[in-house]
Design an enzyme around this catalytic site. Sequence first.
Site, PDB file in Angstrom:
ATOM      1  N   VAL A   1       7.667  -1.801   2.208  1.00 43.00           N
ATOM      2  CA  VAL A   1       8.312  -1.228   1.023  1.00 43.00           C
ATOM      3  C   VAL A   1       9.482  -0.331   1.436  1.00 43.00           C
ATOM      4  O   VAL A   1      10.578  -0.411   0.878  1.00 43.00           O
ATOM      5  CB  VAL A   1       7.266  -0.460   0.178  1.00 43.00           C
TER       6      VAL A   1
ATOM      7  N   ALA B   1       0.857  -1.183   0.000  1.00 46.96           N
ATOM      8  CA  ALA B   1       0.000   0.000   0.000  1.00 46.96           C
ATOM      9  C   ALA B   1       0.897   1.238   0.000  1.00 46.96           C
ATOM     10  O   ALA B   1       2.100   1.147   0.258  1.00 46.96           O
ATOM     11  CB  ALA B   1      -0.886   0.003   1.237  1.00 46.96           C
TER      12      ALA B   1
ATOM     13  N   GLN C   1       1.435   3.714   2.015  1.00 49.06           N
ATOM     14  CA  GLN C   1       2.217   3.960   3.231  1.00 49.06           C
ATOM     15  C   GLN C   1       2.830   2.658   3.770  1.00 49.06           C
ATOM     16  O   GLN C   1       2.965   2.473   4.977  1.00 49.06           O
ATOM     17  CB  GLN C   1       1.349   4.627   4.300  1.00 49.06           C
ATOM     18  N   SER C   2       3.233   1.772   2.898  1.00 46.68           N
ATOM     19  CA  SER C   2       3.792   0.483   3.317  1.00 46.68           C
ATOM     20  C   SER C   2       5.131   0.643   4.035  1.00 46.68           C
ATOM     21  O   SER C   2       6.074   1.243   3.497  1.00 46.68           O
ATOM     22  CB  SER C   2       3.982  -0.407   2.084  1.00 46.68           C
ATOM     23  N   ASN C   3       5.215   0.072   5.230  1.00 44.38           N
ATOM     24  CA  ASN C   3       6.484   0.026   5.956  1.00 44.38           C
ATOM     25  C   ASN C   3       7.407  -1.029   5.350  1.00 44.38           C
ATOM     26  O   ASN C   3       8.623  -0.885   5.358  1.00 44.38           O
ATOM     27  CB  ASN C   3       6.236  -0.329   7.420  1.00 44.38           C
TER      28      ASN C   3
END
Length: 331
Positions: free
Chosen positions: A79, A73, A75-77
């Site tokens: 990623v 997504a 705001q993926s942590n």
Amino acid sequence: MNLDRFPRIDLCHAPTPLEFMPRLTQHLGGPQLWIKRDDCTGMALGGNKARKLEFLLGEALQQGADHVVTLGALQSNHVRQTAAAAARLGLACTVILEHRHPNPDYAYLHNGNVLLDVLLGAEIVYRPGGTDMAGALKQVGDQLRAKGRRPYLIPSGGSNPVGTLGYVKAAQELLLQAREKNFVLDHVVVASGSAGTQAGLVVGLAAQASTASVQGFAVSQAEHLQHQRVAALAAATARFIGHTSELPPQAVRVNADYLGEGYSIPSAAMVDAVQQVARVEGILLDPVYSGKAMAGLMDWARTGRFRQDENVVFIHTGGQAGLFGFCDTLS
Ligand SMILES: *Cc1c(COP(=O)(O)O)cnc(C)c1O
């Protein structure tokens, strides 16, 4: 159980601290609350994905990869931590970000993890909500291969049996720390999304014959679906490491009462949990995962779901960069 036969590279500051939370324990009237600081794994603001990436990128290097591709997504942590690990290893990195949030504001679109992905030099590809993201990952991989690159593809949250080894190993670390601190681990509480964290803890504790329960609080989907996801990944990971005894059905516990309206959609209970833990312990949680799991833990503590003398370890999985993507909700 020995994990040394699996390729792994050091990325984490480990062991991460295991700390008692005296004021939150008192505030809630028990149980005995501990926190495992996996927000302090160290890589580009830390978080749980660093543990999975140690094994995933260990395999990538073994395979001679020169390019890492993953998805998440906006705001993926996961990623963000993948982009950091790739930079550290000198690998190129492409990330596919899905617009899953229904009403994004400027901060959600550009601050928090998105800002960090840019700083870390990842190539960002955006996709609309509802995209077949696994298909998009494969497509980017095929395009890179056609150009002569050697891509290594990492699924959502790094949650396949290889990535999940990170939390099998973390379970060993946790048991050792509990022993050092002289307490018996009764319950582990964790946010449950792509499921590798919970599944790895389940397998790691079972492999060490611990009787501690692992309670997952679902943050992305309904209880029965999340239960299936965790159980399937735990079974696959147990097979992968050659753990032959069957996991008992009660090993996988999932509750979705604190999911709210859906993945990354803020809830009043999440905001309350984030504020209370900040004000009582000076610890920052995140709005998408640990905030919702802590809302569950706090409610269960208040309603007597744990005995007062039981030791409960909350796994702080990180994600604080996301706070800056939810500025309006939290301030
Ligand atoms: C990814 C993530 C989780 C969930 O872990 P899974 O292994 O995907 O279930 C929890 N907290 C944070 C902060 C995360 O980034």
